[in-house]
Enzyme design. Sequence first.
Site, PDB file in Angstrom:
ATOM      1  N   GLU A  84      45.806  54.955  44.997  1.00 28.84           N
ATOM      2  CA  GLU A  84      45.378  54.272  46.227  1.00 28.84           C
ATOM      3  C   GLU A  84      46.152  53.315  46.730  1.00 28.84           C
ATOM      4  O   GLU A  84      46.397  52.477  45.776  1.00 28.84           O
ATOM      5  CB  GLU A  84      43.877  54.470  46.510  1.00 28.84           C
ATOM      6  CG  GLU A  84      43.331  55.778  46.102  1.00 28.84           C
ATOM      7  CD  GLU A  84      41.814  55.964  46.191  1.00 28.84           C
ATOM      8  OE1 GLU A  84      41.135  56.797  46.266  1.00 28.84           O
ATOM      9  OE2 GLU A  84      41.042  54.767  45.859  1.00 28.84           O
ATOM     10  N   CYS A  97      47.586  46.679  50.721  1.00 26.71           N
ATOM     11  CA  CYS A  97      47.085  46.434  49.180  1.00 26.71           C
ATOM     12  C   CYS A  97      47.660  47.552  48.470  1.00 26.71           C
ATOM     13  O   CYS A  97      47.354  48.589  48.592  1.00 26.71           O
ATOM     14  CB  CYS A  97      45.534  46.551  49.359  1.00 26.71           C
ATOM     15  SG  CYS A  97      44.840  46.313  47.796  1.00 26.71           S
ATOM     16  N   CYS A 104      42.840  51.089  35.072  1.00 30.13           N
ATOM     17  CA  CYS A 104      42.948  49.735  34.731  1.00 30.13           C
ATOM     18  C   CYS A 104      42.282  49.551  33.158  1.00 30.13           C
ATOM     19  O   CYS A 104      41.278  50.017  32.908  1.00 30.13           O
ATOM     20  CB  CYS A 104      42.280  48.921  35.599  1.00 30.13           C
ATOM     21  SG  CYS A 104      42.516  46.850  35.063  1.00 30.13           S
ATOM     22  N   CYS A 108      36.263  45.298  34.071  1.00 30.17           N
ATOM     23  CA  CYS A 108      35.449  44.446  34.498  1.00 30.17           C
ATOM     24  C   CYS A 108      34.254  44.988  34.991  1.00 30.17           C
ATOM     25  O   CYS A 108      34.393  46.178  35.455  1.00 30.17           O
ATOM     26  CB  CYS A 108      35.880  43.582  35.955  1.00 30.17           C
ATOM     27  SG  CYS A 108      37.514  42.748  35.489  1.00 30.17           S
ATOM     28  N   CYS A 111      33.667  46.805  38.757  1.00 33.18           N
ATOM     29  CA  CYS A 111      34.895  47.297  39.698  1.00 33.18           C
ATOM     30  C   CYS A 111      34.787  48.833  39.215  1.00 33.18           C
ATOM     31  O   CYS A 111      34.976  49.245  38.292  1.00 33.18           O
ATOM     32  CB  CYS A 111      36.176  46.582  38.911  1.00 33.18           C
ATOM     33  SG  CYS A 111      37.716  47.466  39.771  1.00 33.18           S
ATOM     34  N   GLU A 157      45.824  46.248  36.748  1.00 37.11           N
ATOM     35  CA  GLU A 157      46.093  44.671  36.378  1.00 37.11           C
ATOM     36  C   GLU A 157      47.654  44.412  36.600  1.00 37.11           C
ATOM     37  O   GLU A 157      48.392  44.876  35.452  1.00 37.11           O
ATOM     38  CB  GLU A 157      45.404  44.320  35.153  1.00 37.11           C
ATOM     39  CG  GLU A 157      45.742  42.953  34.532  1.00 37.11           C
ATOM     40  CD  GLU A 157      45.492  42.023  35.599  1.00 37.11           C
ATOM     41  OE1 GLU A 157      44.620  41.518  36.171  1.00 37.11           O
ATOM     42  OE2 GLU A 157      46.677  40.879  35.855  1.00 37.11           O
ATOM     43  N   ASN A 287      30.950  44.795  46.867  1.00 34.98           N
ATOM     44  CA  ASN A 287      31.137  46.119  47.554  1.00 34.98           C
ATOM     45  C   ASN A 287      30.517  47.208  46.718  1.00 34.98           C
ATOM     46  O   ASN A 287      30.833  47.410  45.495  1.00 34.98           O
ATOM     47  CB  ASN A 287      32.590  46.607  47.839  1.00 34.98           C
ATOM     48  CG  ASN A 287      33.117  45.600  48.839  1.00 34.98           C
ATOM     49  OD1 ASN A 287      32.463  45.567  49.825  1.00 34.98           O
ATOM     50  ND2 ASN A 287      34.428  45.188  48.782  1.00 34.98           N
ATOM     51  N   CYS A 330      37.422  46.130  48.574  1.00 38.10           N
ATOM     52  CA  CYS A 330      37.873  45.669  46.962  1.00 38.10           C
ATOM     53  C   CYS A 330      36.911  46.181  45.889  1.00 38.10           C
ATOM     54  O   CYS A 330      35.696  46.266  46.117  1.00 38.10           O
ATOM     55  CB  CYS A 330      37.617  44.061  47.145  1.00 38.10           C
ATOM     56  SG  CYS A 330      38.576  43.016  48.430  1.00 38.10           S
TER      57      CYS A 330
HETATM   58  N1  SAH Z   1      43.336  43.392  38.725  1.00 39.41           N
HETATM   59  C1  SAH Z   1      43.664  42.710  39.612  1.00 39.41           C
HETATM   60  C2  SAH Z   1      43.659  42.924  41.054  1.00 39.41           C
HETATM   61  C3  SAH Z   1      42.960  43.961  41.477  1.00 39.41           C
HETATM   62  S1  SAH Z   1      42.174  43.055  42.672  1.00 39.41           S
HETATM   63  C4  SAH Z   1      42.296  41.637  39.676  1.00 39.41           C
HETATM   64  O1  SAH Z   1      41.375  41.824  39.130  1.00 39.41           O
HETATM   65  O2  SAH Z   1      42.656  40.514  40.100  1.00 39.41           O
HETATM   66  C5  SAH Z   1      40.543  43.172  42.945  1.00 39.41           C
HETATM   67  C6  SAH Z   1      39.654  42.353  43.418  1.00 39.41           C
HETATM   68  O3  SAH Z   1      38.417  43.139  43.939  1.00 39.41           O
HETATM   69  C7  SAH Z   1      39.522  41.383  42.502  1.00 39.41           C
HETATM   70  O4  SAH Z   1      39.500  40.208  42.593  1.00 39.41           O
HETATM   71  C8  SAH Z   1      37.808  41.866  41.972  1.00 39.41           C
HETATM   72  O5  SAH Z   1      37.365  40.823  41.403  1.00 39.41           O
HETATM   73  C9  SAH Z   1      37.528  42.286  43.189  1.00 39.41           C
HETATM   74  N2  SAH Z   1      36.619  43.391  42.904  1.00 39.41           N
HETATM   75  C10 SAH Z   1      36.564  44.188  41.901  1.00 39.41           C
HETATM   76  N3  SAH Z   1      35.258  45.198  42.033  1.00 39.41           N
HETATM   77  C11 SAH Z   1      34.725  44.560  43.139  1.00 39.41           C
HETATM   78  C12 SAH Z   1      33.271  44.996  43.925  1.00 39.41           C
HETATM   79  N4  SAH Z   1      32.881  46.028  43.708  1.00 39.41           N
HETATM   80  N5  SAH Z   1      33.170  44.294  45.032  1.00 39.41           N
HETATM   81  C13 SAH Z   1      34.010  43.402  45.353  1.00 39.41           C
HETATM   82  N6  SAH Z   1      35.063  43.063  45.040  1.00 39.41           N
HETATM   83  C14 SAH Z   1      35.433  43.557  43.686  1.00 39.41           C
HETATM   84 FE1  SF4 Z   2      40.992  45.857  36.441  1.00 36.84          FE
HETATM   85 FE2  SF4 Z   2      41.008  44.170  38.455  1.00 36.84          FE
HETATM   86 FE3  SF4 Z   2      39.220  45.885  38.501  1.00 36.84          FE
HETATM   87 FE4  SF4 Z   2      39.152  43.868  36.756  1.00 36.84          FE
HETATM   88  S1  SF4 Z   2      38.763  43.736  38.950  1.00 36.84           S
HETATM   89  S2  SF4 Z   2      38.828  46.263  36.173  1.00 36.84           S
HETATM   90  S3  SF4 Z   2      41.291  43.557  36.381  1.00 36.84           S
HETATM   91  S4  SF4 Z   2      41.386  46.128  38.873  1.00 36.84           S
END
Ligand code: SAH
Ligand code: SF4
Length: 358
Positions: A84, A97, A104, A108, A111, A157, A287, A330
């Site tokens: 996506e 984006c 990934c 986390c 996510c 990532e 989110n 995000c």
């Molecule tokens: N993997 C990289 C790039 C992805 S960016 C990274 O983690 O930085 C994704 C961004 O969305 C990150 O800053 C993460 O902390 C944020 N994110 C992930 N899950 C989320 C959620 N459920 N609600 C809001 N932000 C989230």
């Molecule tokens: Fe991967 Fe970024 Fe999601 Fe963490 S927040 S699981 S590093 S995509």
Amino acid sequence: MTLADAEAFAVAHGWPRFRGEQAWRWVHARGARGWGEMTDLGKDGRAAFAEAAAIGSLELAEVQTSRDGTRKLRLVTRDGHSIESVLIPDGDKTTQCISSQVGCAVDCQFCATAKLGLRRNLDPGEIVDQVYLARRLLAEVEPGRRITNLVYMGMGEPLHNYDNVLTSLRILTDDKGAGLGQRRITVSTSGLVPKLERLGAEDVRPNLAVSLNAPNDAIRDQIMPINRKWNIAKLLGALRAYPLEQRRRITFEYVLLAGVNDSLADAAQLARLLRGIKCKVNVIPYNPHPEAEFRRPSPAAVDAFQQECKRLGLPTYLRTPRGDDIDAACGQLANRVDGAPLVPLRLRKGPPPAPPVE
Ligand code: SAH
Ligand code: SF4
């Protein structure tokens, strides 16, 4: 291929070097997706290229449009994986984006992408083709609107797919191609310390965003398992040593999770932690998605957190959710179909996917 690769490719096939550049410009600057479009290459030249090379790595399978104008694109790779990418209009600006991996591996806890696990890295062609397909789509549906900013904040990532991401940056910033400015590109990472050190020494200089998400190791260990490998001290050590150009600063992303990392004490600890680093903080209220049980703090709690950071001298901005009605915000990118919970990705067999629909 980078421009240099395309030139070498032409030479290796016994064609003049400039033929390589000509074809490369058609693809990367002008967005050609077929050899037939390359009118100045001559019929024979086009036929020769068509036999030796292929253009385009992805098919645009689906576009969803949010009430706020955000568009989510589902793109399918040749081996049938869906990824996506999101187009976010903001006044005259449009930020895209993009994804760097299918799924990934970082895991986390908040996510949705994490729940897919890592399927595979995207290759450079698949990374840049997200931009080219979006560029085509915009030209069709909103002529005049251009992609002005690019963020590597979609699925994956980026620093786990280091070489391919670097090649994609070289291609996208080439003046003879898409010509995106390095200052308009941001790479976001969960904090892979050795890769950060490497990135700092590269000739391409995108902006850097780091997903910090916690003011101390106790909280970060819980929500980002990667912290057990590279804790906050190691991460900030690498960032303090990171060579920053003038007038640039590091962005810290901080996903605000109710009852986990959103107290005023957390804000104060965060402000102390980041003192002395040229940075700003983007607060992202969580989110929600079906795969995690966190909650988004109330607007008052979000505001209080942000104000406390600011009061303590930390430049702090609120990233308002965009496109959350189509799961484009995000952390929500996970290839859900019809809003249903996560569907596992399957390898597609047979013919390529259907043409775009909106
Ligand atoms: N993997 C990289 C790039 C992805 S960016 C990274 O983690 O930085 C994704 C961004 O969305 C990150 O800053 C993460 O902390 C944020 N994110 C992930 N899950 C989320 C959620 N459920 N609600 C809001 N932000 C989230
Ligand atoms: Fe991967 Fe970024 Fe999601 Fe963490 S927040 S699981 S590093 S995509």
